[in-house]
Motif scaffolding. Structure first.
Motif, short mmCIF file in Angstrom:
data_model
loop_
_atom_site.label_atom_id
_atom_site.label_comp_id
_atom_site.label_asym_id
_atom_site.label_seq_id
_atom_site.Cartn_x
_atom_site.Cartn_y
_atom_site.Cartn_z
N GLU A 14 -3.22 3.78 -4.05
CA GLU A 14 -2.69 3.71 -5.33
C GLU A 14 -3.08 4.59 -6.36
O GLU A 14 -4.36 4.47 -6.87
N CYS A 31 -3.89 3.18 5.61
CA CYS A 31 -3.64 2.65 4.18
C CYS A 31 -2.84 3.11 3.46
O CYS A 31 -2.34 4.37 3.56
N ASP A 32 -2.57 2.54 2.18
CA ASP A 32 -2.02 3.32 1.10
C ASP A 32 -2.87 3.52 -0.06
O ASP A 32 -3.85 2.46 -0.45
N ARG A 84 -7.08 3.77 -5.86
CA ARG A 84 -7.44 2.44 -5.41
C ARG A 84 -6.82 2.13 -3.85
O ARG A 84 -5.65 2.67 -3.74
N LYS A 144 2.37 -1.25 3.12
CA LYS A 144 3.27 -2.13 2.68
C LYS A 144 3.80 -3.12 3.58
O LYS A 144 4.09 -2.76 4.89
N LEU A 146 -5.31 0.50 -0.83
CA LEU A 146 -4.20 -0.85 -0.42
C LEU A 146 -3.81 -0.92 0.87
O LEU A 146 -3.82 0.10 1.71
#
Length: 521
Positions: free
Chosen positions: A423, A420-421, A458, A463, A460
């Motif tokens: 934030e 995941c990424d 958070r 992409k 995310l």
């Protein structure tokens, strides 16, 4: 036969260095004392050791001055050194010793009286108009040889009293070397050498020959000083290593505005002089920056290159130093971190700074101001100390990520993990708090640990993907001697508490991802 005890710096394929003590990795969570603190044992007992107990240090950096061990030429007294090492052992603390020999902060203030009085034998550098400086010239062979003799005896004694216990981990050779208030030495010997061609060693390094001015043009004066200081340090350090092979480093007083040699000590191991220093002072294991500048990341990047392990022996005393430590270890695999004036970090020193001195040293007053910095640093060190097993397991891999807010206009950043990424949003902070910084350690594709200050997190999807990221478990807690101890589980509507406030915190995330791509059928 018993195993030979060793202290060494090993480098991985990426050039990251790690200090090993008997084949076990060691993370220097340090602090450097004020220059005079270690000159008196009673002062150490009453004013220093009691103040260090609560800071979670494992290493103290303290000076050993040439003038204190060889007050008469050829007569050595190591009673102070022996007692300092005894005190450190009693306090269960490691030491890094700073050899204040010929040069300290660009001058020769810690040499013995018999050296200071003999200006013919130990000649000083001169300014352009012929005025004498307070700095013994690096071209003075008599002085370099006298320093090397004393340093050799010092290292022999250190081996005799400490090779078994290994209280002392490293030795700093001299301190913030260079020539202040002038671009170079203008003594008779220096003038003669400066007009000559550069040495053959430099011809080979740079692939060019000629005079200093022809080869280096506008940088000729500083390169001339860098060559002479590096040669002198190599002679001294090599002699000491033959007596006792411990890791050795030199520290740099960094150049800054106005960027002209002489405003900072000309010829020292600053970044643009590294080529000469690395090729000439080969007995030096680490070239280390003293970071009082605001551009912490930029300095780290300059020094963590070409296989040079990052070690920060002096750092700012303000609150941001507590958050900078996470970034140094996480981003650049630093072998150690050490704010200056460590014994005073629990105090408010806003009204105690010598502003005239700091202006002379070109140091931001805030960099030397402690507003109870210790209460933040001790939490950083506590976390790093207890999670270092996890840290060393992943050091040098892509599993460790670091983040830091570089300026007041930066709102946050994206950190890309395997699954995941993240934030990261930087929280507004006052001047009396640490910065927005920390590090992420991925355990695997669905689990990570986060630690830091003043940042919200958070999760995310990656992409351009259509994954749905679901948090399985989010918990606060702490590491205790390498073992994770869970606290509250922050699932549901309390995920907003996943970030970090003004005190260092640790979070553990377990998550899963599910693709939402629809397949044609």
């Amino acid at each position: 036969m018993p195993m030979k005890k060793t202290i060494e710096i090993k480098k991985d394929e990426k050039g990251f260095g790690t200090l090993y003590v008997n084949d076990e990795p060691f993370l220097i969570l340090g602090g450097e004392l004020h220059n005079s603190s270690s000159s008196n044992l009673q002062y150490m007992e009453k004013q220093v050791w009691p103040r260090l107990k609560e800071l979670n240090l494992n290493t103290v950096l303290l000076p050993v001055a040439w003038e204190n061990i060889e007050k008469e030429e050829g007569v050595y007294d190591f009673s102070l050194l022996e007692e300092l090492i005894f005190q450190a052992r009693r306090e269960k603390m490691k030491l890094i010793l700073l050899w204040f020999g010929l040069w300290k902060n660009g001058e020769s203030t810690y040499v013995p009286g018999w050296v200071k009085r003999d200006g013919g034998r130990f000649f000083r550098a001169r300014y352009k108009g012929g005025e004498l400086s307070q700095t013994i010239s690096p071209l003075c062979k008599n002085a370099v040889k006298a320093d090397a003799r004393a340093f050799t005896v010092f290292m022999k004694k250190l081996k005799d009293i400490d090779a078994e216990s290994q209280t002392v981990l490293m030795v700093q050779v001299e301190n913030e070397i260079g020539f202040l208030k002038s671009d170079r030495d203008y003594s008779k010997e220096a003038e003669k050498q400066f007009r000559s061609n550069i040495p053959e060693e430099l011809e080979k390094i740079y692939g060019i020959s000629g005079t200093w001015s022809e080869v280096f043009q506008s940088d000729a004066a500083e390169m001339f000083m860098a060559w002479n200081y590096a040669q002198a340090v190599e002679y001294i350090a090599a002699a000491g290593k033959r007596a006792y092979e411990l890791p050795m480093y030199v520290n740099a007083w960094l150049n800054q505005f106005p960027d002209r040699p002489g405003n900072y000590p000309s010829g020292g191991p600053i970044a643009r002089n590294k080529k000469i220093w690395r090729n000439i002072a080969k007995s030096i294991d680490v070239f280390a920056p003293d970071i009082y500048l605001s551009d912490f990341e930029g300095v780290c990047k300059e020094y963590a290159t070409e296989g040079n392990p990052l070690f920060i022996p002096e750092a700012r005393r303000d609150q941001v130093t507590a958050s900078n430590a996470f970034y140094a270890f996480g981003k650049y695999g630093a072998i150690g971190f050490s704010p200056f004036g460590i014994e005073g970090l629990m105090e408010d020193t806003r009204q105690k700074q010598d502003k005239e001195l700091l202006e002379q040293l070109q140091i931001d007053v805030l960099a030397f101001t402690s507003i109870e910095t210790g209460k933040y640093l001790k939490e950083t060190y506590k976390i790093l100390k207890n999670m270092q097993k996890l840290y060393f397991r992943f050091k040098g891999t892509e599993n460790i990520h670091a983040f830091m807010c570089r300026n007041e206009h930066e709102r946050g950043t994206i950190v890309s993990l395997s699954g995941c990424d993240l934030e990261l949003t930087y929280r507004p902070k006052g001047n009396e708090r640490p910065g927005c910084a920390g590090m992420i350690i991925e355990e695997n594709e669905s689990e990570f640990w986060a630690v830091g200050y003043n940042t919200d997190i958070r999760l995310l999807p990656k992409k351009s993907s259509h994954d749905c990221i679901t948090i399985i478990c989010l918990e606060e807690g702490f590491f205790d001697n390498g073992k994770w101890s869970s606290g509250r589980v922050l699932n549901g509507d309390e995920r907003s508490m996943s970030g970090f406030g003004q005190y260092a915190e640790v979070r553990h995330y377990i998550y899963c991802k599910e693709t939402t791509d629809e397949k044609e059928g």
